[in-house]
Design a protein around this motif. Structure first.
Motif, PDB file in Angstrom:
ATOM      1  N   ALA A   1       0.820  -1.217   0.000  1.00  0.00           N
ATOM      2  CA  ALA A   1       0.000   0.000   0.000  1.00  0.00           C
ATOM      3  C   ALA A   1       0.852   1.265   0.000  1.00  0.00           C
ATOM      4  O   ALA A   1       0.364   2.343  -0.310  1.00  0.00           O
TER       5      ALA A   1
ATOM      6  N   ARG B   1       2.328   2.350   4.245  1.00  0.00           N
ATOM      7  CA  ARG B   1       1.125   1.553   4.545  1.00  0.00           C
ATOM      8  C   ARG B   1       0.744   1.751   6.008  1.00  0.00           C
ATOM      9  O   ARG B   1       1.585   1.822   6.897  1.00  0.00           O
TER      10      ARG B   1
ATOM     11  N   PHE C   1      -2.721   2.502  -1.853  1.00  0.00           N
ATOM     12  CA  PHE C   1      -4.066   2.110  -1.427  1.00  0.00           C
ATOM     13  C   PHE C   1      -4.535   3.021  -0.292  1.00  0.00           C
ATOM     14  O   PHE C   1      -4.284   2.757   0.889  1.00  0.00           O
TER      15      PHE C   1
ATOM     16  N   ASP D   1      -7.330   4.395   2.213  1.00  0.00           N
ATOM     17  CA  ASP D   1      -8.610   3.946   2.768  1.00  0.00           C
ATOM     18  C   ASP D   1      -9.654   5.059   2.724  1.00  0.00           C
ATOM     19  O   ASP D   1     -10.778   4.856   2.291  1.00  0.00           O
TER      20      ASP D   1
ATOM     21  N   HIS E   1     -10.955   3.201  -0.323  1.00  0.00           N
ATOM     22  CA  HIS E   1     -10.829   1.747  -0.267  1.00  0.00           C
ATOM     23  C   HIS E   1     -10.530   1.114  -1.630  1.00  0.00           C
ATOM     24  O   HIS E   1     -11.150   0.124  -2.019  1.00  0.00           O
ATOM     25  N   CYS E   2      -9.606   1.697  -2.367  1.00  0.00           N
ATOM     26  CA  CYS E   2      -9.230   1.069  -3.639  1.00  0.00           C
ATOM     27  C   CYS E   2      -7.820   1.507  -4.027  1.00  0.00           C
ATOM     28  O   CYS E   2      -7.286   2.489  -3.499  1.00  0.00           O
ATOM     29  N   TRP E   3      -7.243   0.755  -4.953  1.00  0.00           N
ATOM     30  CA  TRP E   3      -5.893   1.036  -5.419  1.00  0.00           C
ATOM     31  C   TRP E   3      -5.883   2.201  -6.415  1.00  0.00           C
ATOM     32  O   TRP E   3      -6.771   2.304  -7.258  1.00  0.00           O
TER      33      TRP E   3
ATOM     34  N   GLU F   1      -9.174  -2.818  -8.254  1.00  0.00           N
ATOM     35  CA  GLU F   1     -10.010  -2.784  -7.046  1.00  0.00           C
ATOM     36  C   GLU F   1     -10.720  -4.103  -6.762  1.00  0.00           C
ATOM     37  O   GLU F   1     -11.170  -4.323  -5.629  1.00  0.00           O
TER      38      GLU F   1
ATOM     39  N   SER G   1      -5.932  -9.593  -2.827  1.00  0.00           N
ATOM     40  CA  SER G   1      -4.841  -8.960  -2.112  1.00  0.00           C
ATOM     41  C   SER G   1      -3.563  -9.765  -2.336  1.00  0.00           C
ATOM     42  O   SER G   1      -3.598 -10.918  -2.799  1.00  0.00           O
TER      43      SER G   1
END
Length: 666
Positions: A16, A45, A81, A83, A100-102, A166, A170
């Motif tokens: 992330a 992250r 990533f 949140d 909540h996505c890349w 998305e 993971s």
């Protein structure tokens, strides 16, 4: 000048972190900020970092933010990533923007403030524009693709790795899934089982396939699989509890008579039919389906009928089996009073038929493929700010990637199912099309399904007991959420995005077949509540019920054969221990089948149980509290189920909420 306090929350997940410069722009009803660099050399992250964005004047009510991440000179591009972003305005108003996505590219990405809005709530032109742009892009990213005649459409993708970031696994899920598959295959290769096409010489030798991978229940099944009570029990609480129904009148194609079967306590079949103590399992869905060829050898697939009797002690027992749909002299009705091997052979053919009916109808179609339809339609037609998107998006996690993998590795031309199952290859598409043509909305809603099968009072039916309680808990949660946003039927009818969503599902999932009873539109709040409940239940509870026990009941192959090598007996007295060994799949097919159900029964370490939310899409306090109440109700049910299971010889755990994954993720 006025200052906005901007706090950025980066997800605590592998990869992330970003070393690329990140910029933000705030957009409000009275203007927008300059594109501002978030002054960090590295955004790690799990980091929570606060920045200041200054503007000449107040931007009014914040509507959206724009984020972009640009590659900087010689630094490599990477993924990030986030949140969420929280912003405190000069007026001390707090705004939350769920993400909540890349973010993997250098494009500008827009995110709406977290309060859920229906399309007719969008009074601001900026919000309307952002909504249209989001759905326009999603219609490209999540396009439909024709899968086959009579089958639900799927997402258009050139392999799992081409799916939008998305919806992909993971890093943890990807690594564990690949490792689990590889270790199972290596173990089989080391034992010399992968290429061994010989038949089994003794059933006990099957222990060598996965000697160290048994579960308490798979070991129990191995010990008791020949016993009639366990054969019958699996119709209630095994991996396919969706077929059994009460029988009050024998179908003409199954001519069992009073003098054929033994009923304890001086009763007879006619009396027990009147009392409602007779049950039927009919595999008519498999009738006439040509069996697959495995290792250049013709396989056999039957469409049995099974009659079961509920005894005075509440134990369900099989009393008759007919292996083909049409009565004839070469299609005998097998009975428990027949020879040991005749009766066992008949039960093996039923269990093999159940493998195909379970995997293709109950499992693949009714959970995986329908969950994919629900996911694609949701992503195409409802923007992130829509209340129903926020309600259902947690139940789409990993579904699109697991299905893409399955289409290649399991049911594709070189997939395991195609290579080892009697219903693989061309048979698969025929069974799926036939299954979809007979599917009904009521069969997807467990209260209606139980009523239609007349199973309300059948004892020891734990799938029904736990499933109905789960349905009621989900229904109550969904009802509270939806009634918070939709106060009247008129509001449901006015929501054009909602109507497009259900129309898309009806068209691409159920091929516009009116007989299914699937809604084509929503006219009432209650219709929307029931449909959303069905979607949540299907993607979580129903999948858990038909997936989690695959190795428990299939880890001992004779109880759940993927295919059979000999034709069903056409008369009694022609079977023996040796014919059973010749009928069961060979060593390598057995090994591959057991390895597959072992893989599909493994729980990932990033498993998310029903009622747990790693990502908070709702920002309203009322909705967050409803989610907490939902989890609390599920926790109470889990305690009840655990207490009941302590007194059971075979605990039924698949619908314990802590074992139910939020989505179709395996």
């Amino acid at each position: 000048m006025v200052d906005y306090e901007v706090t950025v929350y980066t997800g605590d997940r592998v990869h992330a972190t970003t070393i690329n410069p990140v910029h933000i722009k705030l957009v409000g009803t009275e203007g927008e900020s300059a594109r501002t660099w978030l002054r960090s050399l590295v955004i790690f992250r799990g980091a929570v970092a606060t920045y200041t964005v200054s503007c000449p004047k107040s931007l009014g009510q914040l509507v959206l933010i724009e984020l972009d991440k640009r590659q900087f000179f010689i630094l490599p591009g990477d993924a990030w990533f986030p949140d969420k972003v929280e912003i405190i305005s000069p007026e001390k108003t707090i705004y939350t923007f769920p993400i909540h996505c890349w973010i993997c590219d250098s494009e500008t990405h827009r995110y709406r403030e977290g309060k859920a809005l229906r399309i007719f709530d969008e009074s601001n032109s900026l919000g309307q524009y952002a909504r249209q742009q989001e759905l326009s892009q999603r219609s490209v990213d999540y396009a439909w693709e024709f899968y086959g005649p009579g089958m639900p459409d799927t997402i258009k993708a050139d392999g799992a790795m081409t799916l939008p970031d998305e919806v992909q696994f993971s890093f943890t899920k990807t690594t564990e899934f690949a490792f689990t598959a590889a270790t199972g295959l290596v173990e089989l290769q080391l034992k010399g089982l992968v290429d061994n096409q010989e038949n089994w010489k003794d059933l006990d030798d099957i222990n060598d396939v996965f000697r160290n991978k048994g579960t308490p229940l798979s070991d129990y099944v191995q010990e008791h699989w020949t016993e009639d009570w366990l054969f019958a029990y699996q119709f209630l609480n095994g991996v396919n509890p969706t077929l059994i129904q009460r029988c009050k009148t024998l179908p003409g194609k199954f001519p069992v008579t009073d003098d054929m079967v033994f009923i304890p306590d001086g009763s007879n079949l006619s009396n027990e039919l009147k009392k409602g103590n007779i049950y039927l399992c009919d595999y008519k869905n498999l009738d006439g389906i040509p069996a697959n060829t495995v290792q250049e050898k013709q396989q056999y697939l039957t469409a049995p009928l099974v009659l079961l009797h509920k005894r005075p002690d509440d134990k369900l027992m099989p009393i008759a089996i007919q292996l083909k749909q049409t009565p004839s002299k070469d299609n005998p009705i097998f009975l428990p009073t027949d020879s040991e091997y005749d009766w066992l052979t008949a039960k093996i053919f039923v269990r093999s038929a159940d493998f195909s009916e379970h995997q293709l109808n109950a499992h693949l179609l009714r959970t995986h493929l329908l969950a994919e339809v629900f996911a694609v339609s949701l992503l195409r037609n409802l923007p992130m700010v829509h209340p129903i998107y926020k309600l259902l998006i947690p139940h789409t996690r990993y579904t699109l990637q697991i299905n893409e993998l399955a289409r290649v590795r399991l049911i594709g031309p070189a997939g395991v199912f195609t290579l080892i199952a009697a219903s693989g290859g061309e048979s698969l598409s025929k069974i799926l099309a036939r299954s979809l043509s007979s599917i009904t909305y009521r069969s997807l809603c467990i209260p209606d399904n139980i009523d239609d099968r007349d199973l309300q009072d059948l004892p020891n039916f734990y799938y029904r007991d736990d499933g109905l309680q789960l349905w009621n808990i989900i229904f109550e949660y969904v009802q509270r959420v939806i009634k918070y946003y939709y106060k009247s039927n008129d509001e449901v009818q006015r929501d054009s995005e909602l109507q497009t969503w259900i129309g898309d599902i009806f068209k691409h999932g159920f091929l516009s077949q009116l007989q299914t009873g699937i809604p084509q539109n929503f006219t009432t709040v209650s219709e929307l509540i029931k449909f959303a409940t069905m979607v949540m239940f299907t993607c979580s509870c129903q999948h858990a019920a038909v997936n989690s026990g695959q190795y428990d009941y299939g880890g001992w192959m004779p109880n759940f054969p993927t295919t059979l090598q000999r034709a069903p007996p056409t008369k009694k007295g022609t079977t023996s221990k040796s014919t059973i060994l010749e009928t069961l799949p060979p060593i390598n097919v057995t090994a591959q089948g057991m390895a597959t159900v072992w893989l599909l029964s493994r729980q990932s370490s990033d498993f998310v149980p029903l009622g747990h939310y790693l990502e908070y899409h709702y920002t309203e306090k009322t909705l967050r509290q409803l989610q907490k109440d939902f989890k609390s109700d599920l926790d109470k049910l889990s305690i009840t189920i655990n207490n009941r299971n302590k007194g059971l010889e075979i605990p039924y755990t698949y619908l314990d909420p802590k074992n139910v994954e939020n989505s179709v993720a395996i």
